[in-house]
Scaffold this motif. Structure first.
Motif, short mmCIF file in Angstrom:
data_model
loop_
_atom_site.label_atom_id
_atom_site.label_comp_id
_atom_site.label_asym_id
_atom_site.label_seq_id
_atom_site.Cartn_x
_atom_site.Cartn_y
_atom_site.Cartn_z
N GLU A 17 0.83 -1.20 0.00
CA GLU A 17 0.00 0.00 0.00
C GLU A 17 0.87 1.26 0.00
N PHE A 18 1.95 1.22 0.77
CA PHE A 18 2.86 2.36 0.80
C PHE A 18 3.47 2.62 -0.58
N VAL A 19 3.96 1.56 -1.21
CA VAL A 19 4.60 1.69 -2.53
C VAL A 19 3.59 2.15 -3.58
N SER A 20 2.41 1.56 -3.55
CA SER A 20 1.39 1.90 -4.55
C SER A 20 0.98 3.36 -4.50
N GLY A 47 12.90 -4.23 3.52
CA GLY A 47 13.54 -3.48 4.58
C GLY A 47 12.69 -2.24 4.81
N ILE A 48 11.91 -2.24 5.88
CA ILE A 48 10.91 -1.18 6.09
C ILE A 48 11.40 -0.20 7.15
N CYS A 49 11.39 1.08 6.81
CA CYS A 49 11.78 2.14 7.75
C CYS A 49 10.54 2.65 8.47
N LEU A 50 10.57 2.58 9.79
CA LEU A 50 9.42 2.96 10.61
C LEU A 50 9.76 4.16 11.48
N ASP A 51 8.83 5.10 11.52
CA ASP A 51 8.93 6.25 12.42
C ASP A 51 7.64 6.28 13.24
N ASN A 52 7.76 5.98 14.53
CA ASN A 52 6.56 5.85 15.38
C ASN A 52 5.57 4.85 14.79
N ASP A 53 6.12 3.69 14.35
CA ASP A 53 5.33 2.58 13.80
C ASP A 53 4.66 2.90 12.47
N GLU A 54 5.02 4.00 11.85
CA GLU A 54 4.47 4.35 10.53
C GLU A 54 5.56 4.19 9.48
N ILE A 55 5.22 3.59 8.34
CA ILE A 55 6.18 3.41 7.25
C ILE A 55 6.46 4.77 6.61
N VAL A 56 7.72 5.15 6.58
CA VAL A 56 8.12 6.40 5.94
C VAL A 56 9.06 6.14 4.76
#
Length: 356
Positions: A17-20, A47-56
């Motif tokens: 969903e993030f990529v799309s 490899g997912i980068c998370l900031d406060n559990d949100e994908i950035v």
């Protein structure tokens, strides 16, 4: 900032969903696309980068395996939301650690740098390169995982409808599009495995006749069917007299449609099916509220000339490919053997399947 390397289904869905929905996204790093390399015996991970559990931001990687050789390949990216580009250097360091941990001899990634205003929101400014420490050496030395190098972009500019855009085309292009629709054609969007197989066969036959390669349906069907089921791709068919005359596989990712591959039956009189295929994709792009259409890079000179008739501009990324050799001796051995492998992709596929 946390980076999570994973293949858990929960994160695969979140990542897709993030990529799309991210302008810097690319179909090459959708989990279904990465998983398609399993047919060659390869593996993949995110490899997912998370900031406060949100994908950035983050990356999708293919872990290519050829015997005892292993390569860590990021086909596009890492990608990040606007405002988080400053962590690219951190992620590259983590990539090096990860590639070493999974015992790869080589790491490669492809960053979409460009100063072209037409694709500014879909890329990083080229000046960002100078701000990234440890970017790696230029070039892609591993060729068996397709990596992004540009966009063949048809910008809709200030037009608000396909009909308005059509008036900007050359007289020849407008005429051929209109002639195509004067025939009693039917547009289809197959979804079942058998219907998709039938449509894709035309793409395979076209590739064989024109002496270029496409993924075999049996190797690629899981990805095709899954992306169609998730509304992230579609097969488009154009039929005449109840016979498929043209087909194309098109992916919806990064807030634009990308033409992946297609084929038409070569017949006389010419039904202008190729024009219909791309015009249908353009109309759908407008329906989805997109700002352009990626008609895809590459092809023979004839194919490139045809794509240019749609006012598409091939925009090459600015030195996108970077690599790091991790285990020099093993990688040199691979380069030596590669002289044999690169001669025939079909032969490579058969060898990889035996190794698997």
């Amino acid at each position: 900032m946390q980076i999570l390397f994973t293949k858990e289904s929960y994160w695969l869905d979140k990542w897709d969903e993030f990529v799309s929905n991210n302008n810097r996204g690319n179909h090459l790093i959708l989990s279904d696309w990465l998983a398609s390399y399993k047919s060659y015996g390869f593996d993949f991970e995110l490899g997912i980068c998370l900031d406060n559990d949100e994908i950035v931001g983050g990356l999708g990687a293919v872990i290519a395996k050829m015997g005892f050789f292993k390569f860590y390949i990021v086909p596009h990216g890492p990608i990040f939301n606007e405002g988080f580009e400053n962590i690219i250097a951190f992620v590259i360091k983590e990539l090096v650690k990860r590639a070493k941990k999974v015992k790869c001899c080589y790491l490669q990634y492809s960053l979409p740098f460009s100063n072209d205003a037409a694709i500014a929101s879909y890329s990083y400014g080229s000046d960002l390169k100078d701000q990234i420490e440890g970017l790696g050496s230029n070039g892609n030395l591993f060729k068996y995982v397709y990596s992004s190098y540009g966009i063949n972009w048809l910008s809709f500019n200030e037009t608000t409808s396909a009909e308005e855009l059509l008036q900007k085309f050359t007289i020849q292009a407008r005429r051929n599009i209109n002639l195509g629709y004067r025939n009693d054609i039917q547009i289809g969007y197959p979804k079942s495995e058998e219907d998709c197989r039938l449509a894709y066969k035309l793409i395979e036959d076209n590739a064989k006749q024109s002496n270029y390669s496409v993924r075999a349906f049996e190797d690629f069907k899981t990805t095709i069917l899954s992306l169609i089921d998730k509304n992230k791709a579609f097969l488009l068919t154009v039929s005449f007299n109840n016979e498929i005359k043209g087909a194309a596989f098109i992916v919806n990712c990064g807030n634009y449609l990308s033409y992946i591959s297609g084929g038409t039956k070569k017949e006389k009189p010419d039904l202008n099916i190729g024009y219909i295929i791309h015009w249908e994709a353009i109309k759908k792009s407008y329906e989805l509220g997109f700002r352009g259409y990626n008609i895809s890079m590459g092809g023979s000179q004839g194919v490139l000339d045809f794509k240019a008739k749609f006012m598409a501009e091939p925009i090459f990324f600015d030195h996108p490919h970077y690599h790091l050799i991790i285990r020099s001796g093993i990688f040199k051995m691979y380069l030596f053997l590669n002289e044999y492998f690169k001669k025939n992709k079909a032969k490579i596929s058969r060898i990889l399947k035996r190794i698997k």
